[in-house]
Design an enzyme around this catalytic site. Structure first.
Site, mmCIF file in Angstrom:
data_model
loop_
_atom_site.group_PDB
_atom_site.id
_atom_site.type_symbol
_atom_site.label_atom_id
_atom_site.label_comp_id
_atom_site.label_asym_id
_atom_site.label_seq_id
_atom_site.Cartn_x
_atom_site.Cartn_y
_atom_site.Cartn_z
ATOM 1 N N GLU A 51 49.053 36.889 51.803
ATOM 2 C CA GLU A 51 49.237 35.787 52.745
ATOM 3 C C GLU A 51 48.703 34.492 52.147
ATOM 4 O O GLU A 51 49.295 33.415 52.311
ATOM 5 C CB GLU A 51 48.520 36.106 54.061
ATOM 6 C CG GLU A 51 48.557 34.974 55.079
ATOM 7 C CD GLU A 51 47.413 35.063 56.069
ATOM 8 O OE1 GLU A 51 47.148 34.044 56.737
ATOM 9 O OE2 GLU A 51 46.772 36.122 56.169
ATOM 10 N N ASP A 55 51.066 31.318 51.638
ATOM 11 C CA ASP A 55 50.816 30.030 52.286
ATOM 12 C C ASP A 55 51.169 28.890 51.343
ATOM 13 O O ASP A 55 51.775 27.885 51.745
ATOM 14 C CB ASP A 55 49.343 29.950 52.702
ATOM 15 C CG ASP A 55 48.977 28.598 53.291
ATOM 16 O OD1 ASP A 55 49.441 28.289 54.405
ATOM 17 O OD2 ASP A 55 48.240 27.838 52.625
ATOM 18 N N ASP A 123 51.519 35.371 59.647
ATOM 19 C CA ASP A 123 50.742 35.837 58.496
ATOM 20 C C ASP A 123 51.552 36.810 57.645
ATOM 21 O O ASP A 123 51.549 36.723 56.403
ATOM 22 C CB ASP A 123 49.457 36.524 58.965
ATOM 23 C CG ASP A 123 48.469 35.552 59.588
ATOM 24 O OD1 ASP A 123 48.662 34.332 59.441
ATOM 25 O OD2 ASP A 123 47.516 36.016 60.243
ATOM 26 N N GLU A 126 54.275 35.003 55.651
ATOM 27 C CA GLU A 126 53.727 34.372 54.450
ATOM 28 C C GLU A 126 53.411 35.409 53.384
ATOM 29 O O GLU A 126 53.635 35.170 52.191
ATOM 30 C CB GLU A 126 52.460 33.586 54.804
ATOM 31 C CG GLU A 126 52.734 32.312 55.588
ATOM 32 C CD GLU A 126 51.477 31.518 55.871
ATOM 33 O OE1 GLU A 126 51.578 30.290 56.021
ATOM 34 O OE2 GLU A 126 50.383 32.125 55.949
#
Length: 236
Positions: A51, A55, A123, A126
């Site tokens: 994650e 991001d 989450d 990502e």
């Protein structure tokens, strides 16, 4: 890396096909499996590190789409649009469009947390981007299916005077007109129905209520109230 059983492999391949990718693509299946494993399943083997990578990936893709298709926009507009594109709300919506929740391994206790569903899906989304990026160390497995979403959404956001962030837009207006901030008053419903809004927010300026709205979270309720208020002050 964990062992991927045939049934799980079929699940992962099903998701890859939904993304419009071939199962013969150079995908690291172990990473993809990890990207779809919630921390409630394992404290160590879960999607958290992926994650973190994802991001950065989603912010890069959003920036590239804006650079390529909205090159006449100001940098401030870039930042405002990208902040919406990479928000939990938008990423969870994209995750839902691909049925990501069907492939996400979550323990029963966490699965029952309906309020945390949006952040959980964002989450995981990502993390999937992180896994796909690390499979090739480039955006080869991502841009073909993510770009069209971002282009459409960016066009919609760009045409919205509030950039879909009504709290920020309303705050800017009240500061400009009255040199003060709006006040939000939030109450929680005593016994909300399953999957319905849990909070009611009112937005006030001095002694006048500008708007109200409902949401499953305090943040969502406040945004709904701010939207009503912001739309009301727009010139007809």
């Amino acid at each position: 890396m964990s062992v991927i059983y045939p049934r799980r492999q079929r699940q992962l391949e099903s998701l890859v096909k939904k993304l419009g990718l071939s199962v013969k693509s150079p995908i690291n299946w172990e990473l993809l499996d990890l990207a779809l494993t919630h921390p409630s399943i394992s404290e160590s083997a879960n999607y958290e590190q992926l994650e973190f990578v994802g991001d950065a990936v989603v912010r890069l893709v959003a920036a590239l789409v804006l650079w390529e298709d909205f090159h006449d926009a100001r940098v401030g507009d870039f930042a405002a649009i990208r902040s919406v594109l990479v928000s939990d709300r938008m990423l969870a919506k994209l995750a839902g469009s691909y049925g990501l929740e069907l492939h996400l391994l979550v323990a029963g206790s966490a699965y029952g947390d309906k309020a945390g569903k949006e952040s959980r899906l964002a989450d995981a989304f990502e993390a999937v981007l992180g896994a796909l990026y690390l499979s090739t160390n480039n955006l080869e497995l991502i841009r073909s299916w993510l770009d069209p979403h971002f282009k459409q959404l960016a066009t919609e956001i760009n045409s919205d005077p509030a950039r879909q962030n009504y709290k920020a837009a309303l705050q800017e207006w009240t500061q400009g007109e009255y040199k003060t901030l709006p006040e939000y008053r939030v109450t929680q419903l005593a016994s909300p129905q399953h999957n319905q809004e849990r909070f009611i927010a009112e937005v006030w300026l001095h002694d006048k209520k500008l708007g109200e709205g409902k949401g499953r979270s305090i943040k969502a309720a406040e945004q709904a109230a701010a939207k009503m208020a912001f739309m009301a002050i727009q010139p007809q």
